[in-house]
Design an enzyme around this catalytic site. Structure first.
Site, PDB file in Angstrom:
ATOM      1  N   GLU A  77      47.203  51.104  64.562  1.00  0.00           N
ATOM      2  CA  GLU A  77      48.648  50.941  64.467  1.00  0.00           C
ATOM      3  C   GLU A  77      49.419  52.256  64.336  1.00  0.00           C
ATOM      4  O   GLU A  77      50.505  52.395  64.883  1.00  0.00           O
ATOM      5  CB  GLU A  77      48.979  50.041  63.249  1.00  0.00           C
ATOM      6  CG  GLU A  77      48.646  48.589  63.451  1.00  0.00           C
ATOM      7  CD  GLU A  77      49.646  47.889  64.377  1.00  0.00           C
ATOM      8  OE1 GLU A  77      50.667  48.504  64.729  1.00  0.00           O
ATOM      9  OE2 GLU A  77      49.377  46.742  64.782  1.00  0.00           O
ATOM     10  N   SER A 336      36.638   7.651  15.681  1.00  0.00           N
ATOM     11  CA  SER A 336      35.628   8.047  14.685  1.00  0.00           C
ATOM     12  C   SER A 336      35.205   9.503  14.792  1.00  0.00           C
ATOM     13  O   SER A 336      34.257   9.909  14.115  1.00  0.00           O
ATOM     14  CB  SER A 336      34.390   7.152  14.841  1.00  0.00           C
ATOM     15  OG  SER A 336      34.701   5.802  14.556  1.00  0.00           O
TER      16      SER A 336
END
Length: 779
Positions: A77, A336
């Site tokens: 690029e 419980s």
């Protein structure tokens, strides 16, 4: 000449001033904040949230990208990126010549800086737009360094669909971070921003391959890569995952994202591998539940309280089961699950050892009379059996000795979240689930069993400190853990198998609304909740049946512990005897008094005596000293002995009176205590406490419609020999057993009394009402 220089200087100053004014008037647009990533302990992406512009963008720096990608990007690029001022005239001239020669646009002269400027401030494809892009590029170079501009490109470049930035593209297309890109993958991601919609590898793999191969051949043409390296990359297939973000621990991710507005990367302590397996197990297990039921599972590493697995709902987002609600934090009745903490505190208070005799018997005459889950009674049971079987009455017996207020205060001080009226005015009902708590808080408190009694808060993120609060001593924690570490399939277990290292406890809230299972191994603490988020009941689903199987499956997928927790020096083992509950060496007349023996775990070598009910007003002692005639074996009271009569003192251990109906006949008080030798002894011997059961004192009885007689079955606890019954002073039939079938016909107030052979008595009052009978039918 000097005049020219002056004009040039003035022009430079004016140009700089104009640039400064324009920069202030038209500031460079700032990039939209990236999305949020929630990461596992090893950096694996758990869940991502899109940026404000609804693109998937994950922050990344040039140092975090694979070097090969930076190499290909700059070579393809913008080879002069670090040398030009943002605009490369040579590149523009070269592109113009190539386009003119080809008669079409085949090359662009945009630098990386120009592309970033266009991404920050999109421009129209006109000469005016190009000029604006050029000015923005110069402005960009003015404000940012080259590395900062490169970082902007890495985060803003488009990669198809809603993907923005190389990290998001790499994660979504290849399922890995940009730091791990291969040569071929780097080449593809280099060229993809040029035509992101046309070259998407998940939709157009052939187009993507041709574009990628062009980049690879350019690397060879530039003599940056060898022919062999390029050939190897060309053979790599183009394959892409569907661009869908991962969804691991989604409710945890949402929770942390809401707690940290403005954060980009949120780090957790989740183990990605454990989380995947955990979600898979929950998904499979979901098939056995109803469509409206959900689940929550939390896995904590005991060593540092790190949450390694977190499932807040059975199916995230499901509307039927309210999959958007995080049930790890929902306040529900714990059933419980609080019981182990009562046993642990009783151990620390010296009230019990692991096999103390407790009472699972009816609580006649008491205001609070809970029932067991099964509806029946077990009679005398060991503390270990009572805890493993989750019996209600024995643990209520313990809490009454501890004091409900004191016990609740200890839990709150340890960091357990408790809510509801039972916190402000504690009663014994708290231990059976009469308060609210959360799965997350329960898991943190249960870690105390494996952390020498120190409870903690589960840690979700690395920066969170370890918060530890004392709940029980190391010895009480180890004994409680050992009492709960029993194989659920022990009936099928083989001799010589590896020890069962998971201590586990289940719970079911009132009305089958919540099913719980919590487990603690040396390495892990696991919590499971199953139920309906809207609080409606799930009839027939309870902890042992619904939540425990999931707990065991989760434990199986975790790294297995090989050994049990190390035994503290404060814990020893000794043989104890029932009914008194003390160690063998502490028991007098062992052969006669040790009617049952157990191998118990003792804390600080303490073997306390059997507890009795604290709320019973009068209870006969469990250890009785009696003088007996050496010849006849009958009891002789002091002062009643005859001249020359040889007396021996005998120490007799007795079972608690409420346990009598469950005892062998020879173990009951009537058989254990010697009969008086004479009337003198009978008159001086203290009365035994007997109790009428079957009608509560002060009861109001009413005859059901359609009946003429009410039958009431009565029993007497603690009585000796024949019984004489009296109703309102009138004698009833003499009974040889301890039962009476009473028939009531007339309304009124009644007093019922009983006297046994030894003269012990009990009496209760009640009323009976026949009620209105239907009138006879007439024609």
């Amino acid at each position: 000449m000097r005049k020219t220089a002056t004009w040039l200087s003035a022009l430079v100053v004016l140009t700089a001033a104009l640039a400064w004014v324009l920069d202030r008037a038209f500031p460079l647009p700032q990039p939209v904040a990236p999305g949020v990533r929630v990461l596992a302990e090893d950096g694996t992406l758990l869940r991502a949230f899109p940026a404000a512009d609804q693109t998937w963008r994950y922050p990344i720096t040039p140092a975090q990208v694979a070097p090969v990608y930076r190499e290909v990007l700059l070579a393809y690029e913008d080879r002069a990126f670090y040398y030009h001022p943002g605009i490369n005239p040579l590149a523009i001239a070269r592109a113009g010549w190539q386009n003119l020669k080809a008669g079409a646009v085949v090359s662009g002269g945009s630098t990386l800086s120009m592309q970033v400027a266009g991404l920050l401030d999109p421009y129209p494809r006109t000469l005016t737009g190009k000029a604006r892009q050029a000015l923005r590029t110069l402005q960009l170079e003015w404000h940012y360094s080259k590395d900062e501009i490169l970082e902007l490109y890495l985060n803003l470049a488009p990669f198809g669909g809603m993907l923005s930035g190389v990290e998001a593209a790499s994660r979504h297309y290849f399922g890995k971070p940009a730091a791990q890109l291969s040569d071929a993958e780097a080449a593809l991601l280099t060229v993809l921003p040029q035509r992101p919609s046309e070259w998407r590898p998940d939709r157009y793999p052939q187009r993507a391959r041709r574009a990628r191969d062009k980049v690879l051949r350019r690397m060879q043409a530039l003599e940056l890569w060898s022919e062999a390296r390029v050939a190897a990359a060309l053979h790599e297939p183009v394959a892409a995952l569907p661009p869908e973000p991962p969804m691991l621990a989604p409710l945890l991710a949402r929770r942390l994202q809401q707690q940290c507005p403005g954060c980009t990367d949120i780090h957790t302590l989740i183990d990605a591998g454990v989380q995947r397996q955990l979600q898979a197990v929950v998904e499979r297990y979901r098939g056995r539940l109803g469509p409206r039921q959900s689940m929550a599972v939390m896995v904590v590493r005991n060593a540092d309280l790190a949450v390694q697995g977190y499932v807040g709902a059975a199916r995230f987002g499901d509307m039927t089961s309210h999959g958007h609600i995080d049930m790890t934090r929902a306040v529900r009745s714990p059933g419980s699950t609080l019981k182990p903490f009562a046993y642990a505190m009783a151990l620390d208070q010296g009230l019990i050892h692991s096999h103390s005799l407790l009472l699972d018997t009816p609580r006649y005459g008491l205001r609070y009379r809970p029932h067991n889950f099964t509806g029946g009674f077990a009679g005398p049971v060991s503390a270990t059996a009572a805890l493993q079987r989750s019996l209600n009455l024995p643990v209520v017996q313990l809490v009454e000795h501890l004091g409900p207020q004191r016990w609740v205060s200890a839990l709150l001080n340890a960091g357990l979240q408790l809510e509801g009226a039972g916190v402000q005015q504690p009663s014994s009902a708290v231990v059976l689930g009469g308060v609210g708590s959360t799965l997350e808080s329960l898991v943190g408190t249960y870690t105390a069993l494996a952390r020498e009694g120190l409870a903690g808060s589960p840690r979700l993120q690395p920066h969170e400190p370890q918060q530890r609060r004392w709940l029980m001593s190391p010895g009480a924690a180890w004994i409680s853990w050992r009492m709960l570490a029993h194989n659920p399939w022990r009936a099928l277990s083989q001799v010589g198998e590896t020890p069962w290292v998971l201590a586990w406890k289940t719970g079911t809230s009132y009305g089958y609304r919540d099913a719980w299972a919590l487990g603690v191994s040396p390495q892990w603490t696991i919590g499971v909740w199953v139920g309906r988020p809207d609080g409606s009941p799930s009839p027939g689903d309870f902890g042992r049946q619904t939540a425990a199987p999931l707990l065991f499956r989760v434990h199986e997928l975790l790294a297995q512990d090989q050994q049990e927790l190390p035994q503290p020096a404060s814990v020893t083992q000794a043989k104890i005897c029932w009914p008194l509950g003390t160690a063998v060496q502490q028991t007098d007349n062992t052969a006669a008094n040790c009617q049952q023996s157990h191998l118990a775990w003792l804390l600080n070598a303490t073997a306390p005596r059997t507890l009795q009910q604290t709320t019973m007003l009068s209870q006969p002692p469990l250890l009785r000293s009696v003088w007996v005639d050496a010849e006849t074996g009958r009891a002789v009271a002091p002062g009643c002995a005859q001249t020359g009569q040889m007396l021996e003192q005998s120490h007799i251990e007795l079972w608690p009176q409420p346990a009598e109906p469950w005892l062998k006949p020879e173990w009951r008080r009537a058989q254990r205590l010697p009969q008086p030798a004479d009337d003198c002894t009978r008159g001086r011997t203290g009365r035994e406490v007997i109790m009428i059961t079957g009608i509560e004192a002060g009861s109001h009885l009413q005859l059901p419609p359609g009946r003429t007689v009410l039958d009431v079955d009565l029993r007497v606890q603690g009585a000796t020999g024949l019984l004489n019954w009296y109703l309102n002073g009138e004698p009833l039939a003499e009974q040889s057993g301890q039962r009476l079938s009473l028939q009531l016909r007339n309304s009124g107030d009644y007093r019922l009394s009983v006297v046994d052979r030894a003269g012990n008595t009990d009496s209760i009052t009640f009323s009976f009402q026949r009620g209105s009978q239907p009138a006879a039918a007439t024609n």
